[in-house]
Design an enzyme around this catalytic site. Structure first.
Site, PDB file in Angstrom:
ATOM      1  N   LYS A 159      -1.936  -1.522  -3.494  1.00  0.00           N
ATOM      2  CA  LYS A 159      -2.696  -0.451  -3.628  1.00  0.00           C
ATOM      3  C   LYS A 159      -2.659   1.104  -3.775  1.00  0.00           C
ATOM      4  O   LYS A 159      -1.460   0.868  -2.893  1.00  0.00           O
ATOM      5  CB  LYS A 159      -3.518  -0.917  -2.278  1.00  0.00           C
ATOM      6  CG  LYS A 159      -4.516   0.577  -2.457  1.00  0.00           C
ATOM      7  CD  LYS A 159      -5.316   1.134  -1.152  1.00  0.00           C
ATOM      8  CE  LYS A 159      -6.525   2.345  -0.843  1.00  0.00           C
ATOM      9  NZ  LYS A 159      -7.127   2.494   0.953  1.00  0.00           N
ATOM     10  N   LYS A 189       1.058  -1.425  -0.077  1.00  0.00           N
ATOM     11  CA  LYS A 189      -0.073  -0.125  -0.122  1.00  0.00           C
ATOM     12  C   LYS A 189       0.378   1.013   0.132  1.00  0.00           C
ATOM     13  O   LYS A 189       1.830   1.458   0.621  1.00  0.00           O
ATOM     14  CB  LYS A 189      -0.962  -0.255   1.264  1.00  0.00           C
ATOM     15  CG  LYS A 189      -1.599   1.212   0.796  1.00  0.00           C
ATOM     16  CD  LYS A 189      -2.886   1.275   2.632  1.00  0.00           C
ATOM     17  CE  LYS A 189      -3.554   2.557   2.658  1.00  0.00           C
ATOM     18  NZ  LYS A 189      -4.902   2.222   4.107  1.00  0.00           N
TER      19      LYS A 189
END
Length: 332
Positions: free
Chosen positions: A255, A196
């Site tokens: 992400k 992320k």
């Protein structure tokens, strides 16, 4: 006679193209992120995310039922927490009668086969908007992990199928696995946000939950770069994903999505578990804004982006386009 090989032979018409197509999409490839708020019979559109709403629990349940009829089999849920419930400990996050816990129970009761993956992070519950507990001007990694375990166990008790830690604390997957197992939830999975990145593409999401870092009455990081990844790095993403798999993650996530397809492929090549990709709020908002201005074809760009994410290696795509894409796919 040159050329003996002509690629165009396999592109002559749609029937041939469909025969040799390497990648396909179905509604079961999608997970829909949902925002839940207190109240009844109310939904509020998020200005920076046209077509996406914060819904009260009753309307959330109705939406989940519709998603299931479209073939979508997973939802990733987030809650908008009232300010009076926020502090620096995140204790509301494991309240057995909290909004998240009640949402999990309601969704599983109304649609038992829908896979529910609640978000595990403290930012919706933090007065500072951070994913962890602030101590001495930084995020207290290990103390935050203790809080996340309590949060995850409360989700499992409410009926969650997977927990989805998005916090990026070091070692949290191992602690969650140990905590869930100790509480008797060996079959509750972990979908870890492994790679992320500290990305500017999350802006609309933070509008939805009011979870951006805030000015603090104590010294606190001004952003999330001390725990989310530097977008200049590639090898680090593989390392983080491998660590999470070793610690017990059943799925790993990259992400953002479209801007990070090189990372998706690197992670896919490195791990032996399914890879989820989060097609994030900023990526969604950009398509919506350009389409509203007539600069591109909304549906064509939507489907192209989703296909590209799948082609890069995604087993599951968490996307705000899930419902729209499923409707289109069901018409084909």
């Amino acid at each position: 006679m040159f050329p003996l090989q002509r690629g165009r032979r396999l592109r002559v018409n749609e029937s041939i193209r469909s025969l040799v197509r390497e990648t396909s999409l179905s509604p079961a490839d999608f997970m829909f992120p949902m925002f839940i708020m207190e109240g009844e019979n109310t939904k509020v559109e998020i200005p920076s995310m046209p077509g996406i709403y914060r819904r009260t629990l009753d309307l959330t349940v109705e939406e989940v039922k519709e998603l299931f009829t479209l073939g979508i089999r997973a939802v990733n849920i987030y809650v908008k927490v009232n300010d009076n419930l926020k502090d620096n400990t995140g204790k509301e996050a494991w309240n057995s009668d909290g909004l998240m816990q009640n949402a999990i129970r309601a969704i599983k009761k109304a649609c038992p086969e829908m896979i529910v993956m609640p978000d595990v992070a403290l930012d919706p519950y933090s007065i500072y908007g951070h994913d962890g507990i602030i101590e001495k001007g930084d995020i207290a990694n290990d103390k935050t992990n203790d809080a996340l375990v309590k949060m995850a166990v409360s989700h499992a008790e409410a009926g969650a199928d997977f927990v989805a830690p998005s916090d990026m604390m070091d070692g949290r997957v191992l602690r969650l696995r140990q905590g869930l197992d100790a509480a008797g939830f060996q079959n509750v999975g972990i979908m870890s946000y492994s790679a992320k990145y500290a990305s500017a593409f999350y802006g609309p999401f933070r509008d939805a939950l009011d979870s951006a870092p805030k000015e603090a009455d104590v010294v606190a990081p001004k952003d999330k770069k001390t725990y989310q990844m530097d977008y200049s790095n590639r090898i680090e993403a593989v390392k983080e994903a491998l660590w999470d798999v070793e610690e017990g993650a059943d799925m790993v996530m990259v992400k953002p999505g479209i801007a990070y397809l090189d990372i998706v492929r690197e992670v896919k090549n490195a791990v032996n578990v399914p890879v989820t990709v989060f097609h994030v709020s900023g990526e969604y908002a950009m398509v919506k804004a350009a389409a509203e201005r007539g600069w591109l074809d909304h549906d064509k760009i939507m489907m192209e982006q989703l296909m590209c994410i799948k082609r890069a290696g995604a087993s599951l795509i968490s996307t705000y386009f899930a419902k729209e894409a499923a409707i289109l796919l069901n018409k084909q």
